[in-house]
Design an enzyme around this catalytic site. Structure first.
Site, short mmCIF file in Angstrom:
data_model
loop_
_atom_site.label_atom_id
_atom_site.label_comp_id
_atom_site.label_asym_id
_atom_site.label_seq_id
_atom_site.Cartn_x
_atom_site.Cartn_y
_atom_site.Cartn_z
N ARG A 41 0.82 -1.22 0.00
CA ARG A 41 0.00 0.00 0.00
C ARG A 41 0.86 1.27 0.00
O ARG A 41 0.45 2.29 -0.57
CB ARG A 41 -0.94 0.00 1.21
CG ARG A 41 -2.15 -0.92 0.98
CD ARG A 41 -3.01 -0.98 2.21
NE ARG A 41 -4.31 -1.57 1.93
CZ ARG A 41 -5.22 -1.82 2.85
NH1 ARG A 41 -4.98 -1.53 4.13
NH2 ARG A 41 -6.38 -2.35 2.53
N LYS A 199 -17.16 -18.89 4.78
CA LYS A 199 -18.60 -18.83 5.02
C LYS A 199 -19.40 -18.23 3.89
O LYS A 199 -19.07 -17.19 3.35
CB LYS A 199 -18.87 -17.98 6.27
CG LYS A 199 -18.45 -18.66 7.55
CD LYS A 199 -18.72 -17.71 8.68
CE LYS A 199 -18.67 -18.44 10.01
NZ LYS A 199 -18.87 -17.49 11.11
N GLY A 352 -7.13 -10.22 1.25
CA GLY A 352 -5.87 -10.60 1.89
C GLY A 352 -5.39 -12.01 1.56
O GLY A 352 -4.23 -12.21 1.16
N GLY A 375 -11.92 -4.98 2.31
CA GLY A 375 -13.35 -4.72 2.44
C GLY A 375 -13.90 -3.89 1.29
O GLY A 375 -15.02 -4.12 0.82
C1 3PG Z 1 -8.28 -2.14 5.57
O1 3PG Z 1 -7.16 -2.48 5.92
O2 3PG Z 1 -9.19 -2.95 5.36
C2 3PG Z 1 -8.53 -0.69 5.30
O3 3PG Z 1 -7.39 0.07 5.51
C3 3PG Z 1 -9.71 -0.19 6.08
O4 3PG Z 1 -9.47 -0.29 7.44
P1 3PG Z 1 -10.71 -0.35 8.47
O5 3PG Z 1 -11.35 -1.68 8.24
O6 3PG Z 1 -10.10 -0.22 9.83
O7 3PG Z 1 -11.62 0.78 8.13
#
Ligand code: 3PG
Ligand code: MG
Length: 397
Positions: A41, A199, A352, A375
Site C-alpha cells: 500500500r 462462510k 488478503g 473490504g
Molecule cells: C483495511 O485495511 O481494510 C482498510 O485500511 C480499512 O481499514 P478499516 O477496516 O479499519 O476501516
C-alpha cells in the site's frame, strides 16, 4: 461514474504552488516491534504523491493506521514508521506532523509532509461536521487516493471531499475503479468469478450480485461445501452453513436460469483432522465419509476449472479454494492461480488471502490487476457504490 481526476488537474497546471491534501491508505501490517511486514500500500500510494510534487504543489499526505482511540495518542499508532519507509522508497526525508487539524504547521511548494494518523482526530470515524470544516480549510485540492478505505465515510475520506475547494480522485483510486469497471461493467466474456472463503454468510450478497452478471461462478472453501450440500452431496464434518442451503440453491437456480453455472466439485481432498500433517485422501465427491473434512478441491475438479479459466475473457478472483497454507491441500488453489496466470483473460484479484496466494505462487505479474482493497474490493463486488465515488461524482457535477 464521472469524477475529476488529479492527473487532469495536474496537466492543466492548476496544482502548481497549491496546497494538496492526499488521503492515502497506508494501513499496512506491522509486527510486534512495529516493523512494517508488507508495504504494497505504501508503494501503491507513491505515484499520487510524486505527481503532486512534480507539478510543484505543497503536499500533505495522511492515512489511518489501525483503529486507534480518537484523541488518545499512543506511540504504536504513529505513522512514523510508514513515513520512514516511504522516505526510503522515495529517496527523501518525510517530516511527520502531529496535531495538525487546526493548520498550525507549514508546508512549502515542493515539500512533502505526512500528517499523523488521521483516526487520532476527534470526529474522524463519525465524520463530524466540525472536523470536516477544518479539514477542508487545510488545502486547495483534496485528492482521494485511498481505495482500501473507499468504503468508509469518515472525515478524511468523505467529509473533506465535501468541504475542500476541489475534490478529485488520485491515480490509485482511479485505476482501481477503472479495473473493476473493466471486469464487471463491460467485461470481455465469458466472465468467470471465483468466490471462496469459509462462510457463505459473509459473501452471500456478493454471490447474489455476481449471479446476475457472471457466466461461471466458481465457489471454493467452506462456501463450496454449502453448495455441495445444496447439490445433494454429503460433506462429512466439513465446515458448512446448512441454514443457508436455501440461499445457495437460489444462487444455483439464478445462474441456471441465465444459462450460466455454478460448477460443483466432482472430487475433493479429505482429511480426518485439520492440521498440516494430516493424511490427504482424494475422493470422488460422492464418496465423502461421515468423519471426513474436505480441505481442497480434487485434481479432476481443479483441471476442469483450470480449463474453464483458460477460456475466460475476464476473471474476478476473491478467495483461495482450499487450505493452501498446508502443502497437502494447496493443489486446488495453486492450479487455479497458475490457470489465471496462463489465461489470456483480463483478471482482477483482491482480498488478503488471495494476495497471499498470488505471492506464494509468484504470479503477481500475470494478474491483470491486483487490488489494494480488502473490504472495499468486496463491497464493489457486492454492487455497492462506495462513499468515495459517490461524493467525488457529486463534486464533479
Ligand atoms: C483495511 O485495511 O481494510 C482498510 O485500511 C480499512 O481499514 P478499516 O477496516 O479499519 O476501516
Ligand atoms: Mg480491515
Amino acid at each position: 461514474m464521472k469524477f475529476l481526476r488529479f492527473s487532469d488537474v495536474c496537466t492543466s497546471g492548476f496544482a502548481r504552488d497549491k496546497r494538496v491534501f492526499i488521503r492515502a491508505d497506508l494501513n499496512v501490517p506491522q509486527d510486534e516491534q512495529g516493523n512494517i511486514t508488507e508495504d504494497t500500500r505504501i508503494r501503491a500510494s507513491i505515484p499520487a504523491i510524486q505527481m503532486a510534487l512534480d507539478v510543484g504543489a505543497a503536499v500533505m499526505v495522511t492515512s489511518h493506521l489501525g483503529r486507534p482511540t480518537e484523541g488518545e495518542f499512543k506511540p504504536e499508532d504513529s505513522l512514523a514508521p510508514v513515513a520512514a519507509r516511504m522516505g526510503q522508497l522515495m529517496g527523501r526525508s518525510i517530516r511527520v506532523v502531529a496535531d495538525w487539524v487546526d493548520g498550525d504547521f507549514s508546508v512549502a511548494p515542493g515539500e512533502l509532509v505526512m500528517l499523523e494518523n488521521c483516526r487520532l482526530n476527534v470526529g474522524e470515524k463519525k465524520n463530524k461536521p466540525e472536523l470536516a470544516a477544518k479539514l477542508g480549510k487545510l488545502c486547495d485540492i483534496f485528492v482521494h487516493d485511498a481505495f482500501g478505505t473507499a468504503h468508509r465515510a469518515e472525515g478524511t475520506t468523505y467529509g473533506i471531499a465535501e468541504t475542500a475547494p476541489i475534490a478529485c480522485a488520485g491515480p490509485l483510486l482511479a485505476a482501481e475503479m477503472d479495473a473493476i469497471s473493466k471486469a464487471l461493467a463491460n467485461p470481455k466474456r465469458p466472465l468467470v468469478a471465483i468466490v471462496a472463503g469459509s462462510k457463505v454468510s459473509t459473501k452471500l450478497t456478493i454471490l447474489q450480485a455476481l449471479a446476475k452478471n457472471v457466466d461461471g461462478l466458481i465457489v471454493g472453501g467452506g462456501i463450496a461445501n454449502t453448495f455441495m450440500l445444496a447439490a445433494g452431496l454429503k460433506i462429512g464434518k466439513s465446515l458448512a452453513e446448512p441454514d443457508l442451503l436455501g440461499e445457495a440453491t437460489a444462487v444455483i437456480d439464478a445462474m441456471k436460469a441465465r444459462g450460466a453455472a455454478v460448477p460443483i466439485p466432482t472430487d475433493v481432498v479429505c482429511a480426518k483432522s485439520f492440521s498440516p500433517d494430516a493424511v490427504a485422501t482424494v475422493k470422488a465427491a460422492t464418496d465423502v465419509a461421515d468423519d471426513d473434512l474436505i480441505l481442497d478441491i480434487g485434481p479432476e475438479t481443479a483441471a476442469t476449472l483450470a480449463a474453464q479459466l483458460k477460456q475466460a475473457g475476464t476473471i474476478v478472483w476473491n478467495g483461495p479454494v482450499g487450505v493452501f497454507e498446508f502443502a497437502a491441500f494447496e493443489n486446488g488453489t495453486k492450479t487455479i492461480a497458475q490457470a489465471i496466470a496462463e489465461s489470456s483473460a483480463f483478471s482482477i484479484a483482491g482480498g488478503g488471502d488471495t494476495l497471499a496466494a498470488i505471492a506464494k505462487y509468484g504470479i503477481e505479474k500475470d494478474v491483470g490487476y491486483i487490488s489494494t482493497g480488502g473490504g472495499a474490493f468486496l463491497e464493489v463486488l457486492e454492487g455497492k457504490t462506495l462513499p468515495a465515488f459517490e461524493v467525488l461524482a457529486r463534486r464533479a457535477e
